[in-house]
Scaffold this active site. Sequence first.
Site, mmCIF file in Angstrom:
data_model
loop_
_atom_site.group_PDB
_atom_site.id
_atom_site.type_symbol
_atom_site.label_atom_id
_atom_site.label_comp_id
_atom_site.label_asym_id
_atom_site.label_seq_id
_atom_site.Cartn_x
_atom_site.Cartn_y
_atom_site.Cartn_z
ATOM 1 N N LYS A 81 23.616 -15.770 -57.736
ATOM 2 C CA LYS A 81 22.962 -16.740 -56.865
ATOM 3 C C LYS A 81 21.467 -16.664 -57.081
ATOM 4 C CE LYS A 81 22.520 -16.428 -52.219
ATOM 5 N NZ LYS A 81 22.906 -16.541 -50.783
ATOM 6 N N GLU A 139 23.231 -24.089 -52.006
ATOM 7 C CA GLU A 139 23.161 -23.803 -50.585
ATOM 8 C C GLU A 139 21.990 -24.540 -49.941
ATOM 9 O OE1 GLU A 139 23.198 -19.664 -49.526
ATOM 10 O OE2 GLU A 139 24.597 -19.151 -51.140
ATOM 11 N N LYS A 197 27.073 -14.830 -42.646
ATOM 12 C CA LYS A 197 26.445 -13.527 -42.432
ATOM 13 C C LYS A 197 26.875 -13.013 -41.055
ATOM 14 C CE LYS A 197 22.279 -14.856 -45.031
ATOM 15 N NZ LYS A 197 22.431 -16.345 -44.993
#
Length: 1362
Positions: free
Chosen positions: A841, A899, A950
């Site tokens: 990422k 994202e 998260k």
Amino acid sequence: MIDTTLDLNSSVKECSNINSLWASLIVEECCRLGLKFFCIAPGSRSSALAVSAASHPHTTCISCFDERSLAFHAVGYARGSHKPAVIITSSGTAVSNLLPAVVEASYDCVPVLLLTADRPPELQDTGANQAINQVNHFGSFVRCSFSLPPPDDRLPARMVLTTIDSAVHRASETPSGPVHINCPFREPLASIPTKWNIGCLKGLGMWLLREDPFTKYLRMPQFLSDKDSNDILGDAKEVLDIIQFANQGLLLIGNNNTEDEIWAALLLAKHLSWPVIPDILSGLRLRKIIAAPEEEDYLFVDHLDHALLADSVRRWAQPDVVVQIGSRLTSKRIAQWLEDCQPHSYIVVDEHPFRHDPSHIITHRIQCTITEFVDPILKLHCPVKTSKWSSWLQALNMAIAWEIRFQIDSDESLTEPYVAQVISEALSGDSALFVGNSMVIRDADMYGLGWFNCPSGSKCEKWSLGLPWVGIRIAGNRGASGIDGLLSTAVGFAIGSNKRVLLVVGDISLLHDTNGLAILNQRVRRKPMTILVINNHGGAIFSLLPVADRTRSSILNNYFYTSHNVSVRRLCEAHRLKHVQVRTKRELQHALSVSHQGLTDSIIEVASSIKDNAAFHRVVQQSAGLAAEHALDILSRLSKPEVSMSGVSLCKIQSMEYLFYRIQLCSPPTYATSKTNSKMFNREGYVLTVAFEDGSTGIGEVAPVDIHKEDLLAVEEQLRFLLHITKGVEISYLLPMLNGSFSLWLWRCLGLPHDTVSPSVRCGLEMAILNALAARHGSNMLEILLDSKKYFKCMNMGKADPIIYDRQGVQTAALLDSDGSPEEVAQHVAQLAEEGFTTIKLKVARRANPSEDVDVVRAIRQRVGYQINLRVDANRSWTYEEAVYFGSSVKDCALQFIEEPVNSEEDISRFCEETGLPVALDETIDNMRGDFLDKLVEFVHPGIVAVVIKPSLVGGFENAALVARWAQQHGKMAVVSGAFESSICLSSFVQFAHYLDLKSREICRMRNQQLGPAISHGLGTFRWLSDDVTTESLKFCFHPNGGAVEASVDDAGLLLRSCQLNHEAIQKSYKDEQLRQYTLAGNFDGFSYSFNVWDTGISQDKKTVIFLHGFLGTGEDWVPIMKALSTSSRCISIDLPGHGKSQIQRISKNGRPQGLAFSFEEFVEVLLKLIHEIAPERVVLVGYSMGARIALYMALQCGEKIAGAVIISGSPGIKDPELRRIRAAQDDAKADYLVAHGLKSFLKSWYSGELWLSLRCHPHFERTTRRRMQHGDIDALARALSALSVGRQPPMWEEMKTCKRPLLLIVGEKDKKFKRIAQQMKTGEISRRTVEVPKCGHAPHLESPLCVITAISKFLRELSNI
């Protein structure tokens, strides 16, 4: 008796053929019922009955060749003995010869039982000898007539017994008379041995061992006779004993026709404390809560129907005693289960004498009203038994309720089960519900919302009886359960009940009764109605039956679904009725709201589809079945036979401790806004340790991220609060289910609304508790959440392609910042690929122009090719135009996803549409609070392919699992990500990620979808750790079998079980500090006083906070909040006069104390003197209600001593003198009532008002009222009520206008009165901040203490800066 029952047991099983068996059972049951005189006419067809009667040791038999004379003889015997005689005849005209005697018996109410042998059905109307129509042969001259089927070992033999029991009861009850049972027999008619299946005797075990009839019929006058004496009638005593000594009792509540019956059923449920199965027509399946119920008093099991979808639950759930109120239940699955499990005693209470026992399992039938039955039961001592039976059923119900709610809410479409859930919220206090038949009533029964809060302003008089629920009047046509005439019936019901009726009906049912629209249109003497029509254009129920899987669609459509295109709208137009069609959830909610407020009838048409409805029902039922299996598995694995705890509890928390840590990072975290800030190279947080009373301990990490509105001080305040209130709190079996159970535990056990706990605190607390549970059972967190081996075995049952059990680990994606030139970044990616990372990422949107990020992505692809999965993360930093430019430029770069490409949530779907790039949600998930599913529905777009979760930011594993389930349901990846936490969090996240991966497989298998490739989770933050909180860090390494960098699940579990803390990283530790409690006594200005004081914390910067409670409270009310705020302040609470241990008395001239009242101003002077004695420095006052008025008065009148005040639900007083006089008189009257009637009665009256509705619904309300009962001096308490009345308080409105003292006003969102007062108090020379605590009423410091802590803490910090 033993010899007799053994002989019977043997003789029954040795019957030569099935005819002999049935005849023996008939005769034996007659004898048990007291019918021992048999009149037998000769004949071949009746051979089995005649032989059995003549052979029975307890019968008296007489024979006559003339059936007419024999019948009159039987009448004479019955007239003389007052007992029914039994007549046995052969078939044909022999039966007709009984008629004259039957007529005589009927008109003179003489009981006689007619057993007429008959030819089997296949010989009727065929010219067979002596075959006439004997069914209903005697017409209206018999009290009842029943034709048995020919004896058959495929039928349960107990059916024969219940038939005899019912017939004899009908013959004997007033008006007594003849009853007819027609008994067809097939050949062989003689006792020729013929093999028969002994399995037909199932359910007769207890009957064979006793001498009682199978079903006992009792009338209530008999049941009540001598109930207050020691000589209770035998049958009544038997029933009472059965109920009193039941081990695994079950209360079924069927149809209740009146509100009194609903209340009586509630009282019975509370008294027995058994699991309660409420049918939809009981009035208790949909119920409104008016006060927090004691958990052990009401064990409603609303979803037993779906729990029984799990075979393991069906095997485990075995009640020994069932009490059923009302005859019929809607759920066929529950009825079948009861038939299978054969409870020892099955008691049915109903007003009518009819059998209503299709399963033939009822042992006692009591004919009376519900209220008549409940009265003697309430006098019976029924000890509350804490049993696995009750607690496990409750746990299963909660798990399935959550699963059903999840499935309904996570589907964005308007489904028929959703309609069943939402209708309850549309019902007000004066409303009633009429439910149609077919799928409508079944959906309401299966999916109706079990309970919901009573609306503000509702009458709460039943709370004073100790009943926390309000039932909802519900009716339906369940006599024959047809679909015709439903609308017309509902209109009549609306008139008869004088209620505002909501009718829910299917489209076919509406078409069957379109003429009812004309009746509806007349609007005669009734309130407006709402008709909710579920229009799926046919009979949807057939799509859920086996016929749908075995029949061609053309036949189904034409002959089962009866599909149609009739316009409901045009039907309404023809009758001039208001009509609206809805297709979405919001449209339905809006339509129901408008209709409820309207003054005319309205018809709401819900557009549905048979195919979609059938598919969704199957998904819900499959999911509910798996949820039930999973819940029972957790309960079985976690329970320990030697430990006895209440409810669904495993153990208790003994203590908690937290340690503050600081660890170094090798570079700033990627969320850092400044690369040069050295502080960003450190990660700070707390290690939380939870210890159970059995010695098990668990560790968790609380790691707040300041960019997400969490700071260390606020987090520490919450930790201190939790350390205090969790001592001795029970840990529930349910917590590892991750299905709302932790939120429920926070609410029920800690009294905290789940969304008020900071995300990182909740995550750390969940982590510590789950790890402690794992330690308790010698396993790891994953095995607590899911028994992996059993899971794979279950998933592979009946599968041709079994899933291979694989425990290798969790694949991890590397995280890379985009610093450097495109070539340098590409080189770094190449190095990561060489280390074994298959997914990387890359952070983007940190350069001056998106084109620079495009160059980086292209350079990476040019360097490493396309074998590496590449994700990019823009962190919402681009405008829509910038994001579209980037997306359009990298379309050929095969990004796995990007994202958060845009800075506005509203543009995410639009970005997907325009660019075609796959998108992942990250910050959008982090920022969600409250109802996740309600917000996630906006992001079902197929272009959104993943969610990054998260746990530290979304509030723990339960919320994370919810988001992941939603994503997996919609075919999206669920990626677990860290936020630069230590190995404690990373080890927990690894196990959690593996759990989610297994659940994803489960969903794919259930939906027959192909499994995708392994997901690389966002745990690459481990590379940032220069040091760690633990001495050994979790290892991430390349695994050759997986072909990627992974972390071992077993290694993660081992680290958490045996971790050693790195003491160099620990900066400080904290255990709950000692609370100081002492008494300050003295004399001042003609008064003697003695005040009880609670004191904690050490004053920093000479900051002291004084807490003043409200009427009936004590200083102890404030202790948890004081503990939280003691991080930086000395916190003191004081029992006000007459409360707790505090007293204030006027001193007479001779120096003796007098019990005379004091004025408001006099008390303030005494209190000010006390405060000077306690704290020489300036103080901040925090007051609630009465204490708030005192605090406000002191802030306005007591000069510089008071630095500021926090006013919670307080008032400056009453402006109008006349209103003050009236209020003072009212409070004097209440004080007199308190003295005259005592504290218990006063509390019931005090808390019954609307002001306390929200507090009554709080789970700790009963605990609060118990504390209120501890006041020792009632007279002193009454004097305080009068002296400190708002009617005797000087009004302070004028002083408020010129007050420059800092004030904080706190009110509850639901407290309309004090919200209005607070709004008026905001005006003045300086602005005053008002904090409105969500979902709270008049006592926010008790209902939502963490919100109050946050508000006070912020106020204190603001004061420090002044």
